[in-house]
Design a protein around this motif. Sequence first.
Motif, short mmCIF file in Angstrom:
data_model
loop_
_atom_site.label_atom_id
_atom_site.label_comp_id
_atom_site.label_asym_id
_atom_site.label_seq_id
_atom_site.Cartn_x
_atom_site.Cartn_y
_atom_site.Cartn_z
N ASP A 73 42.32 37.30 58.03
CA ASP A 73 42.01 37.42 56.60
C ASP A 73 40.90 38.44 56.33
N MET A 74 40.74 39.43 57.21
CA MET A 74 39.69 40.43 57.01
C MET A 74 40.21 41.57 56.14
N TYR A 75 39.38 42.02 55.27
CA TYR A 75 39.74 43.17 54.45
C TYR A 75 39.75 44.44 55.29
N GLY A 76 40.69 45.31 55.05
CA GLY A 76 40.68 46.64 55.66
C GLY A 76 41.41 46.75 56.98
N THR A 77 41.95 45.65 57.46
CA THR A 77 42.72 45.72 58.71
C THR A 77 43.95 44.83 58.59
N ASP A 78 45.07 45.33 59.09
CA ASP A 78 46.30 44.53 59.07
C ASP A 78 46.26 43.41 60.08
N TYR A 79 45.32 43.50 60.98
CA TYR A 79 45.38 42.66 62.17
C TYR A 79 43.99 42.23 62.63
N THR A 80 43.86 40.99 63.03
CA THR A 80 42.63 40.55 63.70
C THR A 80 43.02 39.86 65.01
N ILE A 81 42.19 40.02 66.01
CA ILE A 81 42.48 39.48 67.34
C ILE A 81 42.67 37.97 67.29
N GLY A 82 43.72 37.49 67.88
CA GLY A 82 43.95 36.05 68.00
C GLY A 82 45.00 35.51 67.05
N TYR A 83 45.23 36.25 65.98
CA TYR A 83 46.17 35.75 64.96
C TYR A 83 47.56 35.55 65.53
N GLU A 84 48.03 36.54 66.27
CA GLU A 84 49.41 36.49 66.75
C GLU A 84 49.61 35.34 67.74
N THR A 85 48.61 35.07 68.56
CA THR A 85 48.71 33.95 69.49
C THR A 85 48.69 32.62 68.74
N ALA A 86 47.78 32.53 67.77
CA ALA A 86 47.70 31.29 66.98
C ALA A 86 49.02 31.04 66.26
N LEU A 87 49.58 32.10 65.71
CA LEU A 87 50.85 31.97 65.02
C LEU A 87 51.93 31.40 65.95
N ASN A 88 51.99 31.92 67.16
CA ASN A 88 52.98 31.42 68.11
C ASN A 88 52.66 30.02 68.60
N SER A 89 51.38 29.68 68.71
CA SER A 89 51.02 28.30 69.08
C SER A 89 51.48 27.32 68.02
N VAL A 90 51.28 27.71 66.75
CA VAL A 90 51.74 26.85 65.66
C VAL A 90 53.26 26.70 65.70
N VAL A 91 53.94 27.81 65.89
CA VAL A 91 55.40 27.79 65.90
C VAL A 91 55.93 26.89 67.02
#
Lengths: 340, 340, 340, 340
Positions: free
Chosen positions: B146-164
Motif C-alpha cells: 500500500d505504498m505510494y509511488g511503487t507498484d510493488y512492495t517486498i513480501g506482498y506476492e508471498t503473502a498473497l500466495n500464502s492466503v490463497v
Amino acid sequence: MTRKSDNDQLSFTSGRIKKIGILTSGGDAPGMNAAIRAATRSAIAAGREAVGILRGYQGMIDGDFIPLQSTDVSGILQLGGTMLKTARCKEFRTPEGRRRAKEQLTAAAIDAVIVIGGDGSFTGAWVMSQECDIPFVGIPATIDNDMYGTDYTIGYETALNSVVCAVDKIKDTARSHGRIFFIEVMGHEAGLLALNSGIACGAEVILIPESKAQHDELQKFLEKGYRDKESSGIVMVAEGDEAGGALHIAEQIRRDHPDLDVRISILGHIQRGGSPVARDRINATRMGIAAVDALLNDQKSIMIGLDNNRIVHVTFNKAVKMNHSIDTGLLEVHNLLNGM
Amino acid sequence: MTRKSDNDQLSFTSGRIKKIGILTSGGDAPGMNAAIRAATRSAIAAGREAVGILRGYQGMIDGDFIPLQSTDVSGILQLGGTMLKTARCKEFRTPEGRRRAKEQLTAAAIDAVIVIGGDGSFTGAWVMSQECDIPFVGIPATIDNDMYGTDYTIGYETALNSVVCAVDKIKDTARSHGRIFFIEVMGHEAGLLALNSGIACGAEVILIPESKAQHDELQKFLEKGYRDKESSGIVMVAEGDEAGGALHIAEQIRRDHPDLDVRISILGHIQRGGSPVARDRINATRMGIAAVDALLNDQKSIMIGLDNNRIVHVTFNKAVKMNHSIDTGLLEVHNLLNGM
Amino acid sequence: MTRKSDNDQLSFTSGRIKKIGILTSGGDAPGMNAAIRAATRSAIAAGREAVGILRGYQGMIDGDFIPLQSTDVSGILQLGGTMLKTARCKEFRTPEGRRRAKEQLTAAAIDAVIVIGGDGSFTGAWVMSQECDIPFVGIPATIDNDMYGTDYTIGYETALNSVVCAVDKIKDTARSHGRIFFIEVMGHEAGLLALNSGIACGAEVILIPESKAQHDELQKFLEKGYRDKESSGIVMVAEGDEAGGALHIAEQIRRDHPDLDVRISILGHIQRGGSPVARDRINATRMGIAAVDALLNDQKSIMIGLDNNRIVHVTFNKAVKMNHSIDTGLLEVHNLLNGM
Amino acid sequence: MTRKSDNDQLSFTSGRIKKIGILTSGGDAPGMNAAIRAATRSAIAAGREAVGILRGYQGMIDGDFIPLQSTDVSGILQLGGTMLKTARCKEFRTPEGRRRAKEQLTAAAIDAVIVIGGDGSFTGAWVMSQECDIPFVGIPATIDNDMYGTDYTIGYETALNSVVCAVDKIKDTARSHGRIFFIEVMGHEAGLLALNSGIACGAEVILIPESKAQHDELQKFLEKGYRDKESSGIVMVAEGDEAGGALHIAEQIRRDHPDLDVRISILGHIQRGGSPVARDRINATRMGIAAVDALLNDQKSIMIGLDNNRIVHVTFNKAVKMNHSIDTGLLEVHNLLNGM
C-alpha cells in the motif's frame, strides 16, 4: 480386535451383499475422498454396486443417494474434503430418524453401509446396526488421531504437516521480532497433534491436556528467557488444554509479564483441508478396500484400523467406548531437547 | 519520481560513501533477506563495506552493528523473516533517540543507511536525514503493498500466495459441510490483499474498506443462497474493513440468519512468513542493488520503487504522505464473476 | 496495440455474437482453467452462451463441443492443466481442415472463438479468421512468457515458482555433497524462465540463448571454485541454449574437469503443471473477461495482453511475427551478485 | 534386535563416554539435520560433548571436526540436506585410511561415533569398530527405506511426498494432452518409493524390480487404452527396474505403439532435498536421542531402528547383510484399483 489380515488382499466370499452404501460423516478430513474412491472401485471389482450417500446420516434419512461408477471417483484421490459432503445430523439420534433412514436404505436396496468418520459417526452406526439387520463397517477419519484400537486415522498426517508448515512460517516472524507465539491447534481432548507438531517444529513449550506438568515447562521457558535476554519462541497449545486455550493462557502471561511481546495464532480450519499427503492417500486407500473386504466376509459393527501398519478389525463397542492414550515418551523427548 | 533508470545496472560514481549500514524495520516481510543479500553483495562489489544494523532503529541507537561479508548473506535468499531482526522503536521518535543513533553511526563510520521497511520506517528515516548529513535510501517491504509511488512492495506476492493456499484448504471444508466462511486477511487500511486473494480463490464476496458497496454484495449472496438452497462460500474480509472485521460481521450474520452455518477464520501471522515466492526474491534483489546504486549516485531521502517493472526513485516526502489507491476495476471483475 | 482499456470493466455492445466457443491449444499451462472459467462466466453474464471446444483445433474439426454453464466451470480455478484438453493438430494447417472446422462452428451456431494458447495457436486462428467471417480473440498462455506485445502469459508465474521450489531442493544436495548441478529448464528459444529462476535461486551461473557471454561466466565460476577449493553450485541452463542443453554442457565440463562432481537435472514436465499461483489465477481471470469484452466490442484477430498491468489488444499480425526480447539488465543483476 | 526400549526416554549410565562424534555419510536425506540436532542436544543434556565430523568418513580421516553447541544446531530442524556435509570416501575402505581416521578421533578425544547414513556407511562403521575400541551407533537415513530391521529410514517420507507432488503436476499435463508418462523414481534395488508413490498418485501401472508380473499390467493398460480410445496415464518406474529404467521402457513402447503419445520424466534429485515433512523430523529426532542413549548404555555396532513405531536396536551385522523385503500386498491393492 477380532481379525488380523496378513495383507491387504481381498477375498470376496459373501454373496449376500449386492449394493454397498458409502457415506462420510462428522468433520471432514483429507483422505476421505481416497477412501471413497477405493471403496467404490473395490466394490465394483468384486462385482457389487457402490452408492454414495450424501451429507452423512442426513442424506441417509433424506434418501439422497447417487450411484458411483469407477469414473465418478476418478481424479478425487488428491482432493481434500469429501465429494459426498458431510453434516452433523440430530434427527439420526432419534429412533424415528433411524427408522426413516432404514426405510430409505431398503427402498434403494442398499445392503450394507461403509461409514467414514469419527467417534460420533460410529456410535450412530452401532446404534442403528443393533436396530436393523444392515451391516455397518467404519473407517476412522479424523485429524485428531484419537480413536481407540487404531494407530492411525485418515487426515491426521495431512493436518500434522499443515500445522508444521504454518508454524514454520510463524517462526520466521517470532525470530525476526523476538516474540513469543502461542499457537492453538485442534484437539478437543487429545494433544497428539500439538505434541507431534511441536516436536516437528522445535516448539519451545507444548501444552496438552494429557499433562499438567507442561505448565511448569512454560514457566521454566519464560524464566530462561529472562536469564538469556532472549524471549522468542513457540508455545503449542492443544485446543482442549484445560488452562483454556491459547487466548486465555496468552492473556495470563501478558498480565504476569507485561514486558514480553506475546502473540496468538489460532490455526483453525486450515488444519482440516488441503490435498492429502502421501501417507493419508495410501492408508485411506487400504482402509477403503479393507472395508469392502470386511463386508464381503460377513463382518459387521467393526471399524477398520491399522495396528503396526497392518489392517485390523476393531468392534464398534470398543472403538467408541475406550480411550486412546497418548505416548508420553514423546513429551519427554521434547522436554529433553528444549529444557536445557 | 526524480529518476528512472533504464535498467538494473550499477554505476558507482560517488567516492564519498565507504560504509553502508543496512537495517530492517517494522513488520517482517518475506524477501527482506533477499534485499539484505543483494545490498550487501552489491556494496562489496562496488568496493564498499556493508554493515548490518540489528533490530531496526533500536539497534541503531544501541550501536548493535555486525559487519557483513559476502558469505554472511549466503543461503538466506530463500528464507522468510529477516536475519537482521526487526523491532518497533519508540525511542527513535524522540530527538534524543535520533541523536544517539547519529552518534553510533558516526562512531562506526557508517556513511549511509539503507532502510528496508514500510511507511513508518521511512518517516523515521526522513526525519533523521533532515537532522543530520547521513543519506538514507528506503526499500519498501510490507505485505500490504500500500505504498505510494511503487507498484510493488517486498513480501506482498508471498503473502498473497500464502492466503490463497490457506483459503484453498478452507474451501474444501466449506464445500464439504455447506458452510459460509468469513476469512480475515491482513490490511490495516488497504484491501488489496483481500481483493486479490478473493479473486484468486473465487471467493463469493470480498469486503474491503475502499468500497462500502460490497456489503450489498454480501446481502445478494445470502439471498441467492436461500433461493438455491446452497449456502456455502467464502467471504474475504480485510482486517481494516469498517464493519469491524470478520468476527463482528460473522456475528451479525449469525444473528440475522440463525439457520446458516457460519464460521470464521483469522489467518493472522501465517500471512507474514515463509520462504518468499520467486517474484519477491527477484524484486527484492533488484531493489537491494538499486538502493546501493542510488546511494553511490549521491541520492538520498528516496525510496526505491517499481513502476511498470522498472526501478524508480520516489522521494520520502511523497512516499509517506500520499495515499495508494486501489484498482476498483478488479472489484468489478470479481462482482461480474460472482454476482450471477 | 490498438486499444488500451483503462480498467477491467465490461461494456457489452455488440448484439451480433450470441454464442462463444472457447478452446485451449498447444502445451498446457497452469491458469488455463481460470481463463476458461472467466470467459464462460462473463459470456453468460453478458447474456451469451459459452461452448467448450475440446482438444483444441482437433475438436473444432471433429465438432467436439460441450455447452458450458456457470456450474460447469465451478471448482476449476485452482486446478492445473485444462478441462477442455489440448492437442496439436496437423489437419488444421490444411485449408481442408480449416474448412471442416468452419462447417462445424457454423453447424453449432458458434459466432466467435476465444483461443487460449501460444504462438502457433494464434497463427492458426489468424489464418482461419482471414478465410472466414468468424472473429477470433486470443489469450496468451505459455510458460515461456515469450510472446510479443504482452508482459505476461498465463502459466509463466507458476512455472517460475515450480522451478524455484525444485532448485531449492536440489541446492540442499549440491551443498551437502559439494556438487555442481546443471539444471535444465524449459525455454525453446527464450531464456526468461532460466534467467528469472536463476536469480530467484541464487544460481551461480545462468546460461541462456540470448547471451553467449554467459559461457565466460561459467569458466570464471569454475576457476573461482579451484581457487576457493569449494566447487558446489547451481548452473541454470535454458533448454534452447546453443551449447546443446544441460546434458551436453555437463559432459564437456566433466571431460575438461574430471575431478569435479558434476550432476544434471532436467526438470521437464514438473514445470508445466500444478495448481496455479495467485498471479496466474488473477491475470488469467482478467484476460478471460477481457477476451469476451473484446469480442462483444467487435474486435477480432487480436490477442489480449498485459502492458504495465493493464489490458491491451495486440493484433495477431504483430503478436505472431515479432520477437519478444529479454531484459538483459536482469542478467547483469545476476552477474554482479555472483561474479565476485 | 537385542533391545527394545519401551519409550523414547533416556537413561545415561555409562561414564566412559565423554565426547561423541556425529557424521553424515552417503547420499543426503531430508531429516539428517533433525537427527544431528537431537543427537547434539541430548549429548549435551547428558553432560557430554558433541563434535561434528565434516564430510563423512573423509572428514574423519582429515580430522575435519567442529565442536557442536546447542545453538549451533538451532534453526536446522526444518532444513533439507546436512549441515555436516556428506561425501563418499574410497580411502576409508583401506586399512590405512581407517588407521588414520582412528588416530584423528583419538587426537580429538572422540570416544564414540554416531553415523547417520545407509548401508554402505554402516558397513564402514562395522569394519572400523572391529579394528578399534571406539563404539559406533548408526542411524538409518536413506530415501529408499530399504534397510533390514527397521520400518523406517530418515528421508523416505519426504521423498515420497516430493514424488507425489511432482506426479500430481505431471498428471495435469497427462490428462490435458492424453499422454502416457513414464516417471522414473529413485530406488536402486528397491521399488518401495515407486510402489507407494504410485498408489498415492493413482498411477495406472507401477513397475518395480520386485515383481516381473507388473509388465503384464503395463500390456493390459495399453490394450485397455485401445479399447477405450483413452490413452492417458502415469506409469511409475523404479530406477532399478530390470527392463532398464523409464527411458528404455518408453522407447520400447514407442516402437511397439507409434500412435501413442509417450513422454518420460526422470524425477532425479528433486526427490532428495527439501524441508523434511513432519514424520521425518519427528522420527529423526527420536533416533538422534536413541543413538546417544544407546552409546551411553554401552551399546555398540548397532543401528537404531523403528519397529511398530518403537525404537529398536539392530546389529550392524544383520542390518547390512540381510535384505529388506517389500510388502507385495500393496501391489495387489494397486492392481485391484487400476486393473478394472
